[in-house]
Design a protein around this motif. Structure first.
Motif, PDB file in Angstrom:
ATOM      1  N   GLY A   6      11.988   1.236   2.403  1.00 11.80           N
ATOM      2  CA  GLY A   6      11.119   1.318   1.228  1.00 11.80           C
ATOM      3  C   GLY A   6      10.021   0.279   1.285  1.00 11.80           C
ATOM      4  O   GLY A   6       9.809  -0.372   2.294  1.00 11.80           O
ATOM      5  N   SER A   7       9.355   0.109   0.149  1.00  9.47           N
ATOM      6  CA  SER A   7       8.153  -0.707   0.181  1.00  9.47           C
ATOM      7  C   SER A   7       8.410  -2.186  -0.085  1.00  9.47           C
ATOM      8  O   SER A   7       7.511  -2.987  -0.014  1.00  9.47           O
ATOM      9  CB  SER A   7       7.129  -0.180  -0.802  1.00  9.47           C
ATOM     10  OG  SER A   7       7.661  -0.259  -2.097  1.00  9.47           O
ATOM     11  N   THR A 100       2.983   1.001  -8.935  1.00  8.05           N
ATOM     12  CA  THR A 100       3.283   0.887  -7.510  1.00  8.05           C
ATOM     13  C   THR A 100       3.913  -0.460  -7.164  1.00  8.05           C
ATOM     14  O   THR A 100       3.266  -1.488  -7.298  1.00  8.05           O
ATOM     15  CB  THR A 100       1.983   1.048  -6.681  1.00  8.05           C
ATOM     16  OG1 THR A 100       1.424   2.337  -6.917  1.00  8.05           O
ATOM     17  CG2 THR A 100       2.253   0.867  -5.201  1.00  8.05           C
ATOM     18  N   ARG A 198      10.920  -2.386 -10.313  1.00  6.76           N
ATOM     19  CA  ARG A 198      10.370  -1.250 -11.073  1.00  6.76           C
ATOM     20  C   ARG A 198      10.484  -1.502 -12.574  1.00  6.76           C
ATOM     21  O   ARG A 198       9.562  -1.223 -13.340  1.00  6.76           O
ATOM     22  CB  ARG A 198      11.116   0.045 -10.716  1.00  6.76           C
ATOM     23  CG  ARG A 198      10.804   0.584  -9.325  1.00  6.76           C
ATOM     24  CD  ARG A 198      11.415   1.985  -9.141  1.00  6.76           C
ATOM     25  NE  ARG A 198      11.402   2.404  -7.750  1.00  6.76           N
ATOM     26  CZ  ARG A 198      10.350   2.953  -7.142  1.00  6.76           C
ATOM     27  NH1 ARG A 198       9.227   3.137  -7.812  1.00  6.76           N
ATOM     28  NH2 ARG A 198      10.411   3.306  -5.873  1.00  6.76           N
ATOM     29  N   ASP A 217       4.641   5.134  -4.451  1.00  7.50           N
ATOM     30  CA  ASP A 217       4.944   4.019  -3.554  1.00  7.50           C
ATOM     31  C   ASP A 217       3.712   3.604  -2.758  1.00  7.50           C
ATOM     32  O   ASP A 217       2.807   4.412  -2.516  1.00  7.50           O
ATOM     33  CB  ASP A 217       6.098   4.391  -2.610  1.00  7.50           C
ATOM     34  CG  ASP A 217       7.456   4.037  -3.215  1.00  7.50           C
ATOM     35  OD1 ASP A 217       7.481   3.508  -4.343  1.00  7.50           O
ATOM     36  OD2 ASP A 217       8.486   4.291  -2.567  1.00  7.50           O
ATOM     37  N   THR A 320       9.134   7.741  -4.301  1.00 10.67           N
ATOM     38  CA  THR A 320       7.914   7.720  -3.494  1.00 10.67           C
ATOM     39  C   THR A 320       6.746   8.290  -4.287  1.00 10.67           C
ATOM     40  O   THR A 320       5.647   7.756  -4.242  1.00 10.67           O
ATOM     41  CB  THR A 320       8.109   8.511  -2.182  1.00 10.67           C
ATOM     42  OG1 THR A 320       8.708   9.768  -2.487  1.00 10.67           O
ATOM     43  CG2 THR A 320       9.001   7.744  -1.223  1.00 10.67           C
ATOM     44  N   HIS A 370       4.012  10.192   3.522  1.00 12.84           N
ATOM     45  CA  HIS A 370       4.359   8.784   3.685  1.00 12.84           C
ATOM     46  C   HIS A 370       3.713   8.236   4.951  1.00 12.84           C
ATOM     47  O   HIS A 370       3.545   8.950   5.934  1.00 12.84           O
ATOM     48  CB  HIS A 370       5.885   8.661   3.780  1.00 12.84           C
ATOM     49  CG  HIS A 370       6.400   7.262   3.656  1.00 12.84           C
ATOM     50  ND1 HIS A 370       6.460   6.390   4.717  1.00 12.84           N
ATOM     51  CD2 HIS A 370       6.873   6.595   2.584  1.00 12.84           C
ATOM     52  CE1 HIS A 370       6.959   5.239   4.300  1.00 12.84           C
ATOM     53  NE2 HIS A 370       7.222   5.326   3.010  1.00 12.84           N
TER      54      HIS A 370
END
Lengths: 373, 373
Positions: A6-7, A100, A198, A217, A320, A370
């Motif tokens: 993930g980010s 984001t 988040r 994302d 995402t 992505h």
């Protein structure tokens, strides 16, 4: 088949540390548009009212000695009766809060944002970045692009306002290179940190005027330009497009694409039985060979050339790309950083939305892409 | 021993209706102080910046034709690095978000707010009222008092800003006069509506600059004037004073007081066993004879003349008065409108805070007082 990184990247797990330190260090950059008169003031007392309606209530009030008794404060009323979340958000001038979590800045992400055809003056951007070296670099790169767009770009590109939060004391996980089992164990801590990020972003930025929250994302680099209109057009409380990834196939020597986000799924009896046998604090993850769930994954439901508007009900969603009616969050739906019905983060959010009476849906044939590392 | 009627009154149960209709009708009244220059602007481009830092980002942006290309937007940076939540909130100029769900307006509630010695310019008030006849009356009465204080009162009385939300389509319960069993059944729906109202208020008003959230019910008519300083002085993540009620005892012919809020408790083995035998959607309520929990209630721990600073750890909390560090909410702690570990609303919130690593505490000998109907 594991969901790719993930980010938010981490190196050591300690949720309590985050909890205590998170957001102690926040800074906000607000890029305002040129000022316009406050046309919403309904009282006759307009003298002294704020010049621009977008200036945020974030700075401490400063008392001016001697002035206090002589002049009553201006009164401004904002009539918010018409906050809607409809299939025609543009026609109804509905505000979008685009959120984001970001660990790395991809120019392609920003370029894609700029291409969105939804009126930018109705879009507020919110970011949260870890206070790590990588996070600092991402913040600098992000701010540079923001300045470029908001100050020097064409007016149609400029967003309504932008908020940047920094998350302090980012915990980190052990290296992702270790064995499968360890990786799986790490997932819970990683997803919990992501959930807290988040939540901090959501609780801090959601105001009274947002109609929709679009979670996107930082590594989503390609969406249809009409993403917001297309998704909102379905008029669903929670709606997920299908997240794919473009890649170059060495064998066929052609540009191909493959499914990416495996958190959009429909539940299975096997998964429910697995969860039933688990402890209350355990989580059931998708995409691990050692724990097959036989859930129906939206990632595999895409059909070439079929109707992009085709909907499927979902029991778990990924983050995402996800459009949520702001009222779903206002009802209390957040991203559980703990096991919630043996689910965590965005998957736990889907369960929570359902518990609150909001059914999530997905669009198997409507794709976003992505970044390919 | 039943907990007395909360501040939202209802006549028919339908959580879905609330969910859909809640907050579709919102209006915000913002009473600003006299304007001061935006001293936080760090760029040299001050021309056109908002005159007052408190004006909210709630009105839609309006494009001014012809102006767009000629003048770049002003850039304002708010440095929020020093957001703290400490035992010395006044010394550290920490902002308090004081949240109140309100169905009836009590002049004594407002008078008590005015008596609070914490600097009012650091207190933002947030209210949510149902869109019923009673709610309309309460809103009118509230607005009248707000205008009096904010526009005509002494400067030290004036609060930083005030936000009022209206909750649409308030569901209502069957009459409270029916049998015990029915009453108990009604509790779940009533508490769920209350939880949604708290969540809507919280998610909509919590911004980046709040250090603490003080939940104070609309029927709390008497607290020590130093309430905020006293509670924050304990430096706890979640802290509940003991809520009592003054009454005139006909027998002794004297003014007496009795415990009121029974949702502040320490868990018991009996209660845990009861919950263990329940379905996942059932809730365990405190204060009903037909369901004795043998929990240790803080309401009964008060000792005449003993240390007001004495703390006890709690597993469930009430919402009549409750100080919460804003970061607890930012982590995701909200008021579950559904059964969460067989708990709901404020009691579910306590469990959620614990799951997030924040331990709630209570002050048995530090009292606040509920209105006596």
């Amino acid at each position: 088949m594991a969901r790719r990184m993930g980010s938010v990247r981490l190196k050591r797990a300690n949720p309590i540390t985050v909890a205590v330190g998170a957001l102690l260090c926040i800074f906000i950059v607000l890029f305002l548009f040129y000022p316009s008169g406050s046309s919403h003031a309904t009282t006759s007392q307009r003298a002294g009212a704020a010049v621009h309606p977008l200036s945020p209530p974030t700075a401490p009030y400063r008392r001016i000695p001697g002035l206090s008794e002589s002049r009553p404060p201006p009164v401004i009323r904002y009539n918010m009766n018409n906050i809607t979340a409809t299939a025609d958000p543009e026609g109804n001038r509905e505000n979008i809060l685009l959120l984001t979590p970001m660990a790395r800045f991809y120019p392609e992400y920003w370029a894609n944002l700029l291409r969105l055809t939804y009126p930018h003056e109705l879009i507020t951007l919110g970011f949260i970045l870890p206070k790590t070296k990588e996070g600092n670099e991402a913040t600098a790169a992000l701010q540079k692009q923001i300045a470029k767009t908001q100050r020097h770009g064409p007016a149609r590109d400029r967003f309504r306002s932008i908020v940047i939060l920094r998350q302090d004391d980012e915990p980190a996980l052990a290296s992702q290179d270790e064995g499968e089992r360890h990786k799986l164990a790490n997932q819970k801590a990683r997803r919990a940190v992501m959930a807290r990020a988040r939540n901090a972003l959501l609780f801090t930025t959601l105001g009274p005027d947002a109609s929709w929250v679009l979670w996107l994302d930082a590594d989503i680099v390609e969406t249809p330009p009409s993403l917001i209109q297309d998704l909102a057009g379905h008029d669903r409380a929670v709606l997920a497009p299908n997240c794919f990834q473009r890649y170059y196939d060495e064998e066929t020597r052609r540009a191909e694409e493959r499914p990416y986000d495996f958190n959009n799924w429909q539940d299975s009896e096997v998964a429910q039985k697995l969860a039933g046998a688990m402890g209350r604090d355990d989580i059931l993850l998708e995409g691990y060979r050692e724990m097959p769930t036989y859930r129906a994954l939206m990632a595999y439901m895409a059909q070439e050339g079929k109707d992009e508007k085709f909907e499927v009900p979902l029991d778990g969603v990924g983050g995402t790309a996800l459009l949520v009616k702001a009222d779903v969050h206002r009802d209390g739906a957040m991203f559980p950083p703990f096991a919630f019905y043996n689910l965590i983060e965005t998957e736990g959010f889907a369960k929570m939305a359902k518990r609150l009476g909001w059914q999530p849906y997905g669009l198997p044939n409507y794709k976003v892409y992505h970044y390919n590392e």
